[in-house]
Design an enzyme around this catalytic site. Structure first.
Site, PDB file in Angstrom:
ATOM      1  N   SER A 141      -2.209   0.116  -2.818  1.00  0.00           N
ATOM      2  CA  SER A 141      -3.232   0.406  -1.807  1.00  0.00           C
ATOM      3  C   SER A 141      -4.384   1.180  -2.444  1.00  0.00           C
ATOM      4  CB  SER A 141      -2.640   1.194  -0.630  1.00  0.00           C
ATOM      5  OG  SER A 141      -1.900   2.299  -1.098  1.00  0.00           O
ATOM      6  N   ASP A 147       3.761   0.895  -7.817  1.00  0.00           N
ATOM      7  CA  ASP A 147       3.725  -0.532  -7.462  1.00  0.00           C
ATOM      8  C   ASP A 147       3.411  -1.386  -8.678  1.00  0.00           C
ATOM      9  OD1 ASP A 147       4.328  -0.973  -4.787  1.00  0.00           O
ATOM     10  OD2 ASP A 147       2.317  -0.397  -4.115  1.00  0.00           O
ATOM     11  N   LYS A 150       8.053  -0.414  -7.830  1.00  0.00           N
ATOM     12  CA  LYS A 150       8.272  -1.111  -6.551  1.00  0.00           C
ATOM     13  C   LYS A 150       7.688  -2.520  -6.669  1.00  0.00           C
ATOM     14  CE  LYS A 150       5.984   0.080  -2.531  1.00  0.00           C
ATOM     15  NZ  LYS A 150       5.188  -1.118  -2.200  1.00  0.00           N
ATOM     16  N   GLU A 193       7.138  -6.277  -4.345  1.00  0.00           N
ATOM     17  CA  GLU A 193       7.165  -6.898  -3.017  1.00  0.00           C
ATOM     18  C   GLU A 193       7.932  -8.214  -3.079  1.00  0.00           C
ATOM     19  OE1 GLU A 193       3.215  -7.326  -1.436  1.00  0.00           O
ATOM     20  OE2 GLU A 193       2.789  -5.185  -1.583  1.00  0.00           O
ATOM     21  N   GLU A 229       7.889  -2.725   5.919  1.00  0.00           N
ATOM     22  CA  GLU A 229       6.543  -2.496   6.460  1.00  0.00           C
ATOM     23  C   GLU A 229       6.315  -3.345   7.700  1.00  0.00           C
ATOM     24  OE1 GLU A 229       3.414  -2.520   3.542  1.00  0.00           O
ATOM     25  OE2 GLU A 229       1.839  -2.440   5.070  1.00  0.00           O
TER      26      GLU A 229
HETATM   27  O1  KIV Z   1       0.611   0.341  -1.603  1.00  0.00           O
HETATM   28  C1  KIV Z   1       1.054   1.027  -0.667  1.00  0.00           C
HETATM   29  O2  KIV Z   1       0.452   2.010  -0.222  1.00  0.00           O
HETATM   30  C2  KIV Z   1       2.327   0.625  -0.078  1.00  0.00           C
HETATM   31  C3  KIV Z   1       2.774   1.350   1.159  1.00  0.00           C
HETATM   32  C4  KIV Z   1       2.011   0.886   2.326  1.00  0.00           C
HETATM   33  C5  KIV Z   1       4.235   1.249   1.371  1.00  0.00           C
HETATM   34  O3  KIV Z   1       2.967  -0.244  -0.568  1.00  0.00           O
END
Ligand code: KIV
Length: 272
Positions: A53, A91, A121, A123, A190
């Protein structure tokens, strides 16, 4: 009789599983830079997510797709320098793990080696199973992410609530079970119905952390800039704003502009 909560000097992936076992909710927030991460960590957050994000919040892109692996590593290194206690999860950005498992592992290794982060993390569920397994086999902790997965926004077409229909809900439940069996240490859910999120959290032994997934899960995550009210054009139902920093900062900066224009700043005490 209430049981005293265990104090964690440093939060690890093991601590999160213990928190779930002791019914202690897990707090998680995003951070992308040193100064913010220092405040967030000092305030006692359990997990800091260096989320993709950052693509929206820090760089102003419409989606999370444009952010690169190098940019994620830059953000993650800044966060790592600030923290004393929180677990830092980063991420894997779009394009750094979907094409093949070897590339996924290379990307995860770069994040761990170059930023000093503690976990990554990704997805998705079974469709990226080989990548998840390869990263886990290298000893890198993996957090899963199901439900609304913003890297697939052009497939979904909208940011609306996911898994309302039985077929998608069943797939999500099976994916959560797969992530648990594969060895992921936690899962983010989410924007899915609260009843489904609760059912998933109760069906797996690893912590389930929700965003727009109700209160029946093991923890909550929000984007820091949303919680602080810096992103004032974003009003999803799940968001609780704890401050209105957009207005506070605008007022402070306007005041500064006025003081400079009026020759009121700096005054005699503010000079050498
Ligand atoms: O990138 C992010 O902020 C996220 C959250 C919304 C869990 O993956």
């Amino acid at each position: 009789m209430s049981v005293a909560k265990k104090e964690y000097k440093r939060v690890t992936v093991k601590s999160l599983v213990e928190m779930k076992q002791h019914d202690e909710k897990i707090s998680m927030l995003t951070a992308y830079d040193y100064s913010m991460a220092k405040i967030v960590d000092g305030a006692g957050i359990d997990v800091i997510l260096v989320g993709d994000s950052a693509s929206n919040v820090m760089a102003g892109h419409e989606t999370t797709l444009p952010i690169t692996l190098d940019q994620m590593i830059y953000h993650a290194s800044s966060v790592i320098r600030a923290i004393n206690r929180a677990l830092v999860v980063v991420d894997l950005p779009f394009g750094s793990y979907q094409s093949d498992p070897k590339e996924a592992l290379r990307s995860a290794i770069r994040i761990m080696k170059e930023s000093g982060a503690h976990a990554v993390k990704l997805e998705g569920g079974r469709e990226i199973k080989e990548s998840i397994k390869r990263i886990l086999n290298a000893g890198i902790p993996v957090m899963g992410h199901l439900g609304l997965t913003p890297q697939s926004i052009y497939k979904f077409g909208t940011y609306t609530v996911r898994a309302k229909e039985e077929e998608e809900a069943n797939k999500l439940k099976e994916d959560a079970k797969f992530l648990e069996r594969a060895g992921c240490f936690a899962i983010v859910l989410e924007k899915i119905p609260a009843t489904l999120a609760k059912e998933v959290a109760e069906s797996v032994s690893i912590p389930v952390i929700g965003i727009g997934a109700g209160n029946g899960v093991d923890g909550q995550v929000l984007v820091l800039h949303d919680l602080l009210g810096m992103t004032h054009e974003f009003h999803p139902r799940f968001l609780r704003r704890y401050l209105n920093l957009y207005d506070e900062m605008t007022n402070a900066i306007s005041q500064y502009v006025e003081d400079v224009k009026n020759k009121d700043f700096p005054n005699e005490e503010e000079q050498y």
